[in-house]
Design a protein around this motif. Structure first.
Motif, PDB file in Angstrom:
ATOM      1  N   ARG A  45       2.609   1.678  -3.373  1.00 28.02           N
ATOM      2  CA  ARG A  45       1.607   1.976  -4.410  1.00 28.02           C
ATOM      3  C   ARG A  45       1.163   3.429  -4.319  1.00 28.02           C
ATOM      4  NH1 ARG A  45      -3.756   2.296  -4.517  1.00 28.02           N
ATOM      5  NH2 ARG A  45      -4.121   1.269  -2.511  1.00 28.02           N
ATOM      6  N   LYS A  46       0.871   3.876  -3.104  1.00 24.17           N
ATOM      7  CA  LYS A  46       0.448   5.273  -2.904  1.00 24.17           C
ATOM      8  C   LYS A  46       1.587   6.237  -3.245  1.00 24.17           C
ATOM      9  CE  LYS A  46      -3.731   4.849  -1.071  1.00 24.17           C
ATOM     10  NZ  LYS A  46      -4.909   5.531  -1.558  1.00 24.17           N
ATOM     11  N   GLU A  47       2.812   5.865  -2.889  1.00 23.09           N
ATOM     12  CA  GLU A  47       3.971   6.705  -3.184  1.00 23.09           C
ATOM     13  C   GLU A  47       4.089   6.954  -4.688  1.00 23.09           C
ATOM     14  OE1 GLU A  47       8.215   6.679  -1.224  1.00 23.09           O
ATOM     15  OE2 GLU A  47       8.132   5.121  -2.762  1.00 23.09           O
TER      16      GLU A  47
ATOM     17  N   THR B 298      -3.381   3.416  -8.657  1.00 21.11           N
ATOM     18  CA  THR B 298      -4.597   2.849  -8.089  1.00 21.11           C
ATOM     19  C   THR B 298      -4.393   1.342  -7.936  1.00 21.11           C
ATOM     20  OG1 THR B 298      -5.598   2.375 -10.235  1.00 21.11           O
ATOM     21  CG2 THR B 298      -6.006   4.577  -9.286  1.00 21.11           C
ATOM     22  N   GLN B 299      -5.275   0.721  -7.192  1.00 21.78           N
ATOM     23  CA  GLN B 299      -5.202  -0.740  -7.074  1.00 21.78           C
ATOM     24  C   GLN B 299      -5.368  -1.376  -8.449  1.00 21.78           C
ATOM     25  OE1 GLN B 299      -8.225  -1.587  -4.120  1.00 21.78           O
ATOM     26  NE2 GLN B 299      -6.735  -1.504  -2.456  1.00 21.78           N
TER      27      GLN B 299
ATOM     28  N   LEU C 175       0.832  -1.204   0.000  1.00 21.13           N
ATOM     29  CA  LEU C 175       0.000   0.000   0.000  1.00 21.13           C
ATOM     30  C   LEU C 175       0.869   1.257   0.000  1.00 21.13           C
ATOM     31  CD1 LEU C 175      -2.772   1.436   0.332  1.00 21.13           C
ATOM     32  CD2 LEU C 175      -2.468   1.169   2.797  1.00 21.13           C
ATOM     33  N   TYR C 176       1.883   1.288   0.850  1.00 26.20           N
ATOM     34  CA  TYR C 176       2.769   2.452   0.945  1.00 26.20           C
ATOM     35  C   TYR C 176       3.428   2.753  -0.406  1.00 26.20           C
ATOM     36  CZ  TYR C 176       6.849   5.264   2.009  1.00 26.20           C
ATOM     37  OH  TYR C 176       7.806   6.242   1.992  1.00 26.20           O
TER      38      TYR C 176
ATOM     39  N   ARG D 135       1.526   6.836  -6.712  1.00 29.98           N
ATOM     40  CA  ARG D 135       0.222   7.344  -7.153  1.00 29.98           C
ATOM     41  C   ARG D 135      -0.474   6.397  -8.122  1.00 29.98           C
ATOM     42  NH1 ARG D 135       0.720  13.732  -6.769  1.00 29.98           N
ATOM     43  NH2 ARG D 135       2.385  13.744  -5.243  1.00 29.98           N
TER      44      ARG D 135
END
Length: 76
Positions: free
Chosen positions: A18-20, A24-25, A15-16, A22
């Motif tokens: 992936r968010k870093e 999406t799932q 999650l970290y 930007r």
């Protein structure tokens, strides 16, 4: 599930990163391997509801453009 606490930590690392980046799932799911995986599967792995194979973790790390070991660096 065996090793539930470790899977939670791996999921939080996914999650970290992936968010870093930007992503999406769905974008991450599409980047995983030749056939990809589903968005729902990425969500389950990120939340520790499901485990996955080492092959899938390798695909996830490659999609995130990080070394595999980064998924196993747990913050205490």
């Amino acid at each position: 599930m065996r090793h539930y606490k470790e899977w939670i930590k791996i999921g939080l690392n996914i999650l970290y990163y992936r968010k870093e980046q930007r992503l999406t799932q769905q974008q991450l799911a599409d980047l995983c391997g030749e056939n990809g995986v589903s968005r729902a599967f990425i969500q389950r792995v990120e939340t520790g509801v499901s485990s996955c194979s080492l092959d899938t973790l390798i695909d996830i790390a490659a999609a995130l453009k990080i070394p595999l070991y980064k998924l196993f660096e747990f913050k205490e």
